[in-house]
Scaffold this motif. Structure first.
Motif, PDB file in Angstrom:
ATOM      1  N   VAL A   1      40.490 -82.858 -67.641  1.00  0.00           N
ATOM      2  CA  VAL A   1      41.076 -82.365 -68.740  1.00  0.00           C
ATOM      3  C   VAL A   1      40.770 -83.657 -69.628  1.00  0.00           C
ATOM      4  CG1 VAL A   1      42.675 -80.958 -67.772  1.00  0.00           C
ATOM      5  CG2 VAL A   1      43.528 -83.305 -68.274  1.00  0.00           C
ATOM      6  N   GLU A   2      40.694 -84.945 -69.269  1.00  0.00           N
ATOM      7  CA  GLU A   2      40.281 -85.894 -70.192  1.00  0.00           C
ATOM      8  C   GLU A   2      38.966 -85.580 -70.714  1.00  0.00           C
ATOM      9  OE1 GLU A   2      40.891 -89.694 -68.395  1.00  0.00           O
ATOM     10  OE2 GLU A   2      42.976 -89.419 -68.036  1.00  0.00           O
ATOM     11  N   VAL A   3      38.040 -85.092 -69.748  1.00  0.00           N
ATOM     12  CA  VAL A   3      36.730 -84.844 -70.556  1.00  0.00           C
ATOM     13  C   VAL A   3      36.754 -83.485 -71.302  1.00  0.00           C
ATOM     14  CG1 VAL A   3      34.435 -83.981 -69.551  1.00  0.00           C
ATOM     15  CG2 VAL A   3      35.608 -85.403 -68.151  1.00  0.00           C
ATOM     16  N   ALA A   4      37.578 -82.692 -70.935  1.00  0.00           N
ATOM     17  CA  ALA A   4      37.776 -81.604 -72.059  1.00  0.00           C
ATOM     18  C   ALA A   4      38.326 -82.179 -73.436  1.00  0.00           C
ATOM     19  CB  ALA A   4      38.895 -80.667 -71.486  1.00  0.00           C
ATOM     20  N   ASP A   5      39.141 -83.260 -73.240  1.00  0.00           N
ATOM     21  CA  ASP A   5      39.543 -83.705 -74.533  1.00  0.00           C
ATOM     22  C   ASP A   5      38.346 -84.426 -75.406  1.00  0.00           C
ATOM     23  OD1 ASP A   5      42.088 -83.251 -74.027  1.00  0.00           O
ATOM     24  OD2 ASP A   5      42.884 -85.090 -73.257  1.00  0.00           O
ATOM     25  N   ILE A   6      37.472 -85.233 -74.769  1.00  0.00           N
ATOM     26  CA  ILE A   6      36.583 -85.681 -75.362  1.00  0.00           C
ATOM     27  C   ILE A   6      35.547 -84.725 -75.754  1.00  0.00           C
ATOM     28  CG2 ILE A   6      34.366 -87.198 -74.755  1.00  0.00           C
ATOM     29  CD1 ILE A   6      36.038 -88.758 -72.672  1.00  0.00           C
ATOM     30  N   LEU A   7      35.427 -83.569 -75.175  1.00  0.00           N
ATOM     31  CA  LEU A   7      34.435 -82.492 -75.604  1.00  0.00           C
ATOM     32  C   LEU A   7      35.001 -81.943 -77.029  1.00  0.00           C
ATOM     33  CD1 LEU A   7      32.029 -80.776 -75.190  1.00  0.00           C
ATOM     34  CD2 LEU A   7      33.416 -79.529 -73.697  1.00  0.00           C
ATOM     35  N   GLU A   8      36.331 -81.715 -76.936  1.00  0.00           N
ATOM     36  CA  GLU A   8      37.057 -80.761 -78.151  1.00  0.00           C
ATOM     37  C   GLU A   8      36.746 -81.731 -79.440  1.00  0.00           C
ATOM     38  OE1 GLU A   8      41.385 -78.986 -79.193  1.00  0.00           O
ATOM     39  OE2 GLU A   8      41.042 -79.990 -77.133  1.00  0.00           O
ATOM     40  N   LYS A   9      37.236 -82.993 -79.101  1.00  0.00           N
ATOM     41  CA  LYS A   9      37.121 -83.874 -80.201  1.00  0.00           C
ATOM     42  C   LYS A   9      35.737 -84.054 -80.735  1.00  0.00           C
ATOM     43  CE  LYS A   9      41.091 -86.848 -78.893  1.00  0.00           C
ATOM     44  NZ  LYS A   9      41.584 -88.293 -78.346  1.00  0.00           N
ATOM     45  N   THR A  10      34.770 -84.205 -79.696  1.00  0.00           N
ATOM     46  CA  THR A  10      33.348 -84.321 -80.417  1.00  0.00           C
ATOM     47  C   THR A  10      32.936 -82.740 -81.150  1.00  0.00           C
ATOM     48  OG1 THR A  10      32.812 -85.783 -78.335  1.00  0.00           O
ATOM     49  CG2 THR A  10      31.044 -84.469 -79.703  1.00  0.00           C
ATOM     50  N   THR A  11      33.585 -81.662 -80.788  1.00  0.00           N
ATOM     51  CA  THR A  11      33.152 -80.573 -81.451  1.00  0.00           C
ATOM     52  C   THR A  11      33.655 -80.497 -82.578  1.00  0.00           C
ATOM     53  OG1 THR A  11      33.174 -79.360 -79.047  1.00  0.00           O
ATOM     54  CG2 THR A  11      33.211 -78.182 -80.926  1.00  0.00           C
ATOM     55  N   GLU A  12      35.047 -80.826 -82.810  1.00  0.00           N
ATOM     56  CA  GLU A  12      36.035 -80.839 -84.259  1.00  0.00           C
ATOM     57  C   GLU A  12      35.082 -81.943 -84.987  1.00  0.00           C
ATOM     58  OE1 GLU A  12      39.656 -82.020 -83.169  1.00  0.00           O
ATOM     59  OE2 GLU A  12      40.330 -79.897 -82.361  1.00  0.00           O
ATOM     60  N   SER A  13      34.532 -82.857 -84.522  1.00  0.00           N
ATOM     61  CA  SER A  13      34.067 -84.004 -85.512  1.00  0.00           C
ATOM     62  C   SER A  13      32.645 -83.336 -85.821  1.00  0.00           C
ATOM     63  CB  SER A  13      33.667 -85.441 -84.548  1.00  0.00           C
ATOM     64  OG  SER A  13      32.946 -86.268 -85.514  1.00  0.00           O
ATOM     65  N   THR A  14      31.784 -82.833 -85.135  1.00  0.00           N
ATOM     66  CA  THR A  14      30.626 -82.308 -85.503  1.00  0.00           C
ATOM     67  C   THR A  14      30.818 -81.083 -86.562  1.00  0.00           C
ATOM     68  OG1 THR A  14      29.836 -82.586 -83.056  1.00  0.00           O
ATOM     69  CG2 THR A  14      28.536 -81.116 -84.527  1.00  0.00           C
ATOM     70  N   GLU A  15      31.946 -80.293 -86.305  1.00  0.00           N
ATOM     71  CA  GLU A  15      32.225 -79.168 -87.198  1.00  0.00           C
ATOM     72  C   GLU A  15      32.170 -79.722 -88.691  1.00  0.00           C
ATOM     73  OE1 GLU A  15      35.170 -75.456 -87.716  1.00  0.00           O
ATOM     74  OE2 GLU A  15      35.571 -76.892 -86.202  1.00  0.00           O
ATOM     75  N   ARG A  16      33.261 -80.907 -88.740  1.00  0.00           N
ATOM     76  CA  ARG A  16      33.405 -81.393 -90.008  1.00  0.00           C
ATOM     77  C   ARG A  16      32.171 -81.940 -90.822  1.00  0.00           C
ATOM     78  NH1 ARG A  16      37.937 -83.335 -87.056  1.00  0.00           N
ATOM     79  NH2 ARG A  16      37.034 -85.432 -86.817  1.00  0.00           N
ATOM     80  N   GLU A  17      31.244 -82.557 -89.939  1.00  0.00           N
ATOM     81  CA  GLU A  17      30.199 -83.101 -90.392  1.00  0.00           C
ATOM     82  C   GLU A  17      28.978 -82.041 -90.898  1.00  0.00           C
ATOM     83  OE1 GLU A  17      28.790 -86.247 -88.177  1.00  0.00           O
ATOM     84  OE2 GLU A  17      30.478 -87.464 -88.325  1.00  0.00           O
ATOM     85  N   THR A  18      29.148 -80.894 -90.247  1.00  0.00           N
ATOM     86  CA  THR A  18      28.326 -79.807 -90.757  1.00  0.00           C
ATOM     87  C   THR A  18      28.364 -79.160 -91.760  1.00  0.00           C
ATOM     88  OG1 THR A  18      28.208 -79.234 -88.138  1.00  0.00           O
ATOM     89  CG2 THR A  18      27.318 -77.635 -89.864  1.00  0.00           C
ATOM     90  N   GLU A  19      27.459 -79.236 -92.564  1.00  0.00           N
ATOM     91  CA  GLU A  19      27.405 -78.451 -94.061  1.00  0.00           C
ATOM     92  C   GLU A  19      26.607 -77.369 -94.046  1.00  0.00           C
ATOM     93  OE1 GLU A  19      26.180 -81.300 -96.888  1.00  0.00           O
ATOM     94  OE2 GLU A  19      27.671 -82.680 -96.275  1.00  0.00           O
ATOM     95  N   PRO A  20      27.196 -76.213 -94.580  1.00  0.00           N
ATOM     96  CA  PRO A  20      26.485 -74.873 -94.501  1.00  0.00           C
ATOM     97  C   PRO A  20      24.988 -74.911 -95.439  1.00  0.00           C
ATOM     98  CG  PRO A  20      28.738 -74.619 -95.271  1.00  0.00           C
ATOM     99  CD  PRO A  20      28.316 -75.815 -95.261  1.00  0.00           C
TER     100      PRO A  20
END
Length: 223
Positions: A115-134
């Motif tokens: 689940v710690e790996v899942a935490d890292i994956l989730e935070k990375t996904t959220e960070s990538t989403e914020r930096e993505t511009e349409p």
């Protein structure tokens, strides 16, 4: 003279000869027959066989006491038998529960690390989403975000397949068995004591909490 003497001797011996003729001889078989008959008669007239003597029957009171004692022993043995069966059944159930728990929660330690790996994956996904511009002409970052989202969804699907589920306590009642309070927030539009936010996701394995959720609990604001 000689003839006179012979007649005199015969006269004196004749009574003795007649007496001997009347008494039976010791060598005569009839003597043994008479003795055997006497012995037989004596045996028949002797004391009776002790085994043929009538026994005195037990009194009714004694029989009742013996029956009561036997009934008490039967009840005691029956109660012991029932207790032994109950103990055996309890041991069987506990052993079966232990085996089942070992099968279900044998991967508990592994899940805690995963689940710690899942935490890292989730935070990375959220960070990538914020930096993505349409309007970004380079869709590379967007593709990375989509790939991470698919991986995260698949990972949660695998978790659910093996009984590992993420908690979603926001808006629910605070539960000390599932949640760990890390802060308090003003209860704005929420009931005091409810979970207002989550700083770290909690997980359950087959209904058993293996990691508490770090939460912020709503409290009444003091003016």
């Amino acid at each position: 003279m000689a003839g006179r003497s012979l007649r005199a001797a015969r006269h004196h011996l004749s009574p003795l000869l007649s007496l001997g003729a009347r008494q039976p001889s010791r060598d005569c078989p009839c003597a043994f027959s008479t003795a055997a008959q006497q012995r037989s008669t004596g045996d028949e007239c002797g004391p009776e066989d002790p085994r043929d003597e009538p026994r005195h029957p037990l009194s009714e009171r004694t029989l009742e006491l013996k029956a009561s004692k036997l009934e008490e022993q039967v009840r005691d043995l029956t109660e012991r038998y029932r207790k032994a069966l109950a103990d055996s059944e309890n041991v069987r159930r506990r052993t079966q529960k232990f085996v089942e728990d070992a099968k279900l929660f044998g991967i508990q330690s592994f899940c805690k690390d995963l689940v710690e790996v899942a935490d890292i994956l989730e935070k990375t996904t959220e960070s990538t989403e914020r930096e993505t511009e349409p309007s970004d002409p380079k869709p590379t970052l967007k593709k990375i975000y989509e790939g991470l989202s698919l991986i995260e969804a698949k990972l949660q699907s695998v978790f659910a397949k093996h009984g590992l589920q993420k908690m979603n306590p926001v808006g629910g009642k605070y539960d000390p068995y599932d949640h760990e309070i890390v802060c308090h927030v003003p209860a704005e539009g929420m009931q005091p004591g409810t979970v207002a936010l989550v700083t770290q996701d909690g997980y359950k394995l087959h209904g058993r909490t293996i990691r508490h959720a770090h939460v912020g609990v709503a409290v009444e604001s003091q003016e």
